[in-house]
Design a protein around this motif. Structure first.
Motif, PDB file in Angstrom:
ATOM      1  N   TYR A 106       0.815  -1.211   0.000  1.00 26.83           N
ATOM      2  CA  TYR A 106       0.000   0.000   0.000  1.00 26.83           C
ATOM      3  C   TYR A 106       0.854   1.270   0.000  1.00 26.83           C
ATOM      4  N   GLY A 107       2.170   1.113  -0.157  1.00 30.08           N
ATOM      5  CA  GLY A 107       3.063   2.263  -0.203  1.00 30.08           C
ATOM      6  C   GLY A 107       3.734   2.538   1.134  1.00 30.08           C
ATOM      7  N   TRP A 108       4.807   3.342   1.088  1.00 33.00           N
ATOM      8  CA  TRP A 108       5.595   3.597   2.291  1.00 33.00           C
ATOM      9  C   TRP A 108       4.806   4.325   3.377  1.00 33.00           C
ATOM     10  N   PRO A 109       4.016   5.347   3.062  1.00 33.53           N
ATOM     11  CA  PRO A 109       3.251   6.004   4.135  1.00 33.53           C
ATOM     12  C   PRO A 109       2.340   5.037   4.890  1.00 33.53           C
ATOM     13  N   MET A 110       1.720   4.089   4.156  1.00 34.88           N
ATOM     14  CA  MET A 110       0.848   3.139   4.824  1.00 34.88           C
ATOM     15  C   MET A 110       1.663   2.146   5.648  1.00 34.88           C
ATOM     16  N   PHE A 111       2.840   1.762   5.171  1.00 34.92           N
ATOM     17  CA  PHE A 111       3.708   0.895   5.958  1.00 34.92           C
ATOM     18  C   PHE A 111       4.101   1.583   7.262  1.00 34.92           C
ATOM     19  N   GLU A 112       4.428   2.866   7.183  1.00 41.33           N
ATOM     20  CA  GLU A 112       4.751   3.613   8.403  1.00 41.33           C
ATOM     21  C   GLU A 112       3.543   3.682   9.331  1.00 41.33           C
ATOM     22  N   ASN A 113       2.346   3.752   8.752  1.00 44.73           N
ATOM     23  CA  ASN A 113       1.131   3.726   9.549  1.00 44.73           C
ATOM     24  C   ASN A 113       1.012   2.413  10.312  1.00 44.73           C
ATOM     25  N   PHE A 114       1.313   1.293   9.649  1.00 47.18           N
ATOM     26  CA  PHE A 114       1.316  -0.005  10.329  1.00 47.18           C
ATOM     27  C   PHE A 114       2.298   0.023  11.500  1.00 47.18           C
ATOM     28  N   SER A 115       3.492   0.532  11.223  1.00 48.79           N
ATOM     29  CA  SER A 115       4.536   0.553  12.237  1.00 48.79           C
ATOM     30  C   SER A 115       4.124   1.360  13.455  1.00 48.79           C
ATOM     31  N   ARG A 116       3.453   2.492  13.223  1.00 48.14           N
ATOM     32  CA  ARG A 116       3.022   3.345  14.336  1.00 48.14           C
ATOM     33  C   ARG A 116       1.856   2.742  15.111  1.00 48.14           C
ATOM     34  N   ASN A 117       0.925   2.115  14.389  1.00 51.05           N
ATOM     35  CA  ASN A 117      -0.332   1.707  15.007  1.00 51.05           C
ATOM     36  C   ASN A 117      -0.351   0.265  15.501  1.00 51.05           C
ATOM     37  N   ILE A 161      11.741  -6.308  -2.528  1.00 50.72           N
ATOM     38  CA  ILE A 161      11.938  -5.220  -3.495  1.00 50.72           C
ATOM     39  C   ILE A 161      11.109  -5.453  -4.753  1.00 50.72           C
ATOM     40  N   VAL A 162      11.113  -6.682  -5.277  1.00 46.80           N
ATOM     41  CA  VAL A 162      10.359  -6.965  -6.501  1.00 46.80           C
ATOM     42  C   VAL A 162       9.036  -7.667  -6.231  1.00 46.80           C
ATOM     43  N   LYS A 163       8.854  -8.208  -5.028  1.00 46.75           N
ATOM     44  CA  LYS A 163       7.603  -8.886  -4.708  1.00 46.75           C
ATOM     45  C   LYS A 163       6.564  -7.939  -4.118  1.00 46.75           C
ATOM     46  N   SER A 164       6.968  -6.714  -3.843  1.00 52.74           N
ATOM     47  CA  SER A 164       6.011  -5.665  -3.538  1.00 52.74           C
ATOM     48  C   SER A 164       6.118  -4.657  -4.674  1.00 52.74           C
ATOM     49  N   THR A 165       6.175  -3.369  -4.359  1.00 49.99           N
ATOM     50  CA  THR A 165       6.282  -2.336  -5.382  1.00 49.99           C
ATOM     51  C   THR A 165       7.648  -1.672  -5.269  1.00 49.99           C
ATOM     52  N   PRO A 166       8.560  -1.903  -6.217  1.00 50.84           N
ATOM     53  CA  PRO A 166       9.926  -1.380  -6.081  1.00 50.84           C
ATOM     54  C   PRO A 166      10.020   0.110  -5.816  1.00 50.84           C
ATOM     55  N   SER A 167       9.126   0.915  -6.403  1.00 48.39           N
ATOM     56  CA  SER A 167       9.217   2.362  -6.201  1.00 48.39           C
ATOM     57  C   SER A 167       8.983   2.759  -4.751  1.00 48.39           C
ATOM     58  N   THR A 168       8.346   1.878  -3.979  1.00 49.59           N
ATOM     59  CA  THR A 168       8.152   2.145  -2.559  1.00 49.59           C
ATOM     60  C   THR A 168       9.484   2.375  -1.853  1.00 49.59           C
ATOM     61  N   PHE A 169      10.523   1.740  -2.371  1.00 47.43           N
ATOM     62  CA  PHE A 169      11.825   1.781  -1.706  1.00 47.43           C
ATOM     63  C   PHE A 169      12.790   2.765  -2.368  1.00 47.43           C
ATOM     64  N   MET A 170      12.240   3.638  -3.237  1.00 51.47           N
ATOM     65  CA  MET A 170      13.051   4.601  -3.980  1.00 51.47           C
ATOM     66  C   MET A 170      12.705   6.024  -3.571  1.00 51.47           C
ATOM     67  N   ASP A 171      13.628   6.949  -3.887  1.00 45.66           N
ATOM     68  CA  ASP A 171      13.317   8.365  -3.738  1.00 45.66           C
ATOM     69  C   ASP A 171      12.720   8.896  -5.036  1.00 45.66           C
ATOM     70  N   GLU A 172      12.502  10.215  -5.094  1.00 45.22           N
ATOM     71  CA  GLU A 172      11.850  10.792  -6.265  1.00 45.22           C
ATOM     72  C   GLU A 172      12.702  10.689  -7.527  1.00 45.22           C
ATOM     73  N   ASN A 173      13.988  10.407  -7.364  1.00 38.50           N
ATOM     74  CA  ASN A 173      14.889  10.257  -8.515  1.00 38.50           C
ATOM     75  C   ASN A 173      15.101   8.798  -8.898  1.00 38.50           C
ATOM     76  N   LYS A 174      14.264   7.910  -8.353  1.00 42.03           N
ATOM     77  CA  LYS A 174      14.318   6.477  -8.659  1.00 42.03           C
ATOM     78  C   LYS A 174      15.593   5.815  -8.141  1.00 42.03           C
ATOM     79  N   ASN A 175      16.182   6.394  -7.107  1.00 42.95           N
ATOM     80  CA  ASN A 175      17.321   5.770  -6.435  1.00 42.95           C
ATOM     81  C   ASN A 175      16.815   5.006  -5.216  1.00 42.95           C
ATOM     82  N   PHE A 176      17.333   3.798  -5.026  1.00 43.73           N
ATOM     83  CA  PHE A 176      16.906   3.016  -3.868  1.00 43.73           C
ATOM     84  C   PHE A 176      17.429   3.659  -2.586  1.00 43.73           C
TER      85      PHE A 176
END
Length: 538
Positions: A106-117, A161-176
């Motif tokens: 569900y993306g990095w913000p939602m993962f952080e939500n899991f971690s917090r909650n 990395i590839v079994k979820s969504t790779p861009s989740t682990f990248m910055d805006e410049n597509k760097n991991f």
């Protein structure tokens, strides 16, 4: 627990000698893995909570563990982005949780939500911020049971990395910017696990349990990232509570790097079993899987029922009907869509291709659906919105990109790289046909994250035709697929040079729902697969 064990079928018990001192009462660790939103399927969370209550009647030392992939895989997860699952897990009172690859869907913000909650939070010895070199979570947690200390070390597969969504682990410049200590030798992962184990032992841990979302088999996994490979090359570990590969494993014993026994166990998926690891007063470590009981915790049952009531109206919306089954799996629950064409795959691909009608701006030439996106069958009879969500539960958004023909050829090679082994990256299609020549070894080369690095040698893909014309490598085609496949490197696909025409105009499940609701009954052409993918076998 006499009442419970009278109702339970105990699949297996294996004893592994401990290296630590013994507890004054039995320590019971009850565990789940790969629940995939199966909150009331099989034993259900209410059945798991029932086991917890019964265990606490026998010993004060009871711990609840989950080895990942809880938040995705069904309507209850899709419709809440996993929030409802966290709510249930908090109510039950999990103590140790490791993130699986699908916790990132569900993306990095939602993962952080899991971690917090999630009240207990996460542990992981190998999820690292590449910008700082630091771990994101504590690598282990030590719990005390009287005078005994048990350390739980968390591990998440580098396949994430590839079994979820790779861009989740990248910055805006597509760097991991995040990684899981994965390399193709396995040395980085093993070193991270061993470092955590050694630190826990130095802190006084009498027993060490690795809670791993890694998997036992190597059909799709990189073999060096599996629990058996790691068990053979580490020391100081009493047991692995595993996940990811959905194995039903009461106990699998290996000799570790010091020739001492270490046990691997896993409960399957969707709560078909409850796992039970016991550290006895004699200092023995035993693992077993429990099934066949019908006890339910009433409090948990009410929580699940109340949550389901929140979204029942939406998911019961009627879409169409069908006089035949639509298949993602066979009768033995083996995946069909990960190494072959099915009628459900054809329907979904057609829905993706038709979805561009909703944009009212353009039309695509072809559509792709990665086989791993299709998660369940649709039975004959009435089809409701829930069926679309169950088939496509990830909430990926639809995109249209302009792509050169050569890139399409390359990505078909990526999809066929592991064939005939099942792979989530296998490409189902609409608006085109192609042939896989399995007599030729795959020419695809991948990097350490299993992403396309190059193609060297004779190709497996033949006879690619788009609208009855041979594909032109130099021509630009409009391709409809999800953001996961086209833009975010999902399942190792790269789609180099893809130019976005339209994106995020609907989810994949919405595309399927919109398409099929135009039919009073599904057309007969979908009764069987349509021969879009052909095979030359050895």
């Amino acid at each position: 627990m006499k009442k419970v064990f009278a109702l339970m079928l105990i699949l297996s018990v294996i004893c592994v000698p401990s290296w630590g001192k013994t507890p004054d009462k039995d320590i019971v660790i009850l565990y789940t893995n790969d629940v995939h939103c199966g909150v009331d399927e099989n034993l259900g969370y209410a059945g798991f909570a029932f086991c917890v209550n019964e265990a606490r009647k026998q010993t004060p030392y009871v711990t609840l563990v989950d080895a990942g992939d809880f938040a995705q895989g069904g309507t209850i997860g899709t419709i809440s982005n996993g929030r409802y699952i966290v709510e249930i897990m908090n109510a039950i009172g999990y103590d140790i949780v490791v993130p699986g690859n699908h916790e990132f869907d569900y993306g990095w913000p939602m993962f952080e939500n899991f971690s917090r909650n999630l009240k207990c939070g996460f542990i992981s010895c190998n999820l690292r911020d590449l910008r700082t070199g630091e771990l994101l979570f504590k690598p282990y947690r030590i719990l005390k049971y009287g005078d005994i200390k048990v350390a739980f070390v968390g591990v998440t597969t580098p396949e994430t990395i590839v079994k979820s969504t790779p861009s989740t682990f990248m910055d805006e410049n597509k760097n991991f910017i995040y990684d899981f200590d994965g390399d193709m030798t396995g040395e980085k992962l093993i070193a991270s696990i061993q470092k955590a184990v050694d630190a826990a032992r130095a802190e006084g841990a009498d027993y060490v349990i690795v809670v791993a979302h890694l998997g036992e088999h190597d059909n799709v996994n990189t073999p060096v990232w599996t629990t058996p490979y790691i068990a053979l090359r580490t020391k100081g570990i009493d047991a692995f509570i595993d996940g990811h590969s959905h194995e039903v494993t009461p106990a699998l014993v290996f000799k570790n790097a010091e020739s001492k026994d270490v046990v691997i166990t896993q409960t399957g998926t969707k709560l078909t079993h409850v796992g039970k690891l016991t550290i006895s007063i004699e200092g023995k470590v035993t693992t077993e899987l429990l099934e066949g009981f019908d006890g339910k915790d009433e409090v948990t049952t009410k929580i699940v029922d109340n949550i389901k009531e929140r979204f029942e109206g939406t998911i019961k919306q009627h879409l169409t009907s069908s006089s035949f089954d639509l298949l993602a799996r066979d009768a033995n629950h083996e995946w069909l869509v990960r190494n072959g064409e099915t009628n459900l795959a054809d329907l979904a691909a057609d829905a993706f291709l038709a979805s561009v009608r909703e944009t009212k701006t353009m039309k695509a030439d072809i559509a792709f659906v990665n086989g791993g996106a299709l998660r369940t069958n649709i039975a004959s009879g009435d089809i409701v919105y829930k069926n679309a969500l169950d088939v496509l539960p990830f909430g990926n958004t639809m995109c249209v990109c302009e792509v050169k023909g050569q890139t399409i050829l390359d990505e078909l090679e990526v999809g066929a790289r592991l064939f005939p082994i099942k792979s989530g990256g296998f490409l189902q299609v609409a608006g085109m046909t192609y042939t896989i020549d399995a007599t030729i070894e795959s020419p695809v080369k991948v990097d350490e994250r299993n992403r396309l690095a190059g193609i060297e040698g004779k190709r497996r893909i033949r006879n690619v035709r788009i609208k009855d014309e041979a594909l032109d490598p130099e021509k630009v085609y409009k391709v409809a697929a999800t953001n996961y496949v086209l833009l975010e490197g999902g399942d190792g696909h790269v789609f180099s040079g893809a130019k976005i025409v339209e994106t995020a105009y609907m989810t994949d499940a919405e595309a399927l729902a919109h398409y099929i609701r135009d039919f009073q009954r599904l057309p007969e052409r979908y009764r069987n697969k349509q021969g879009r993918i052909r095979f030359i076998m050895k």
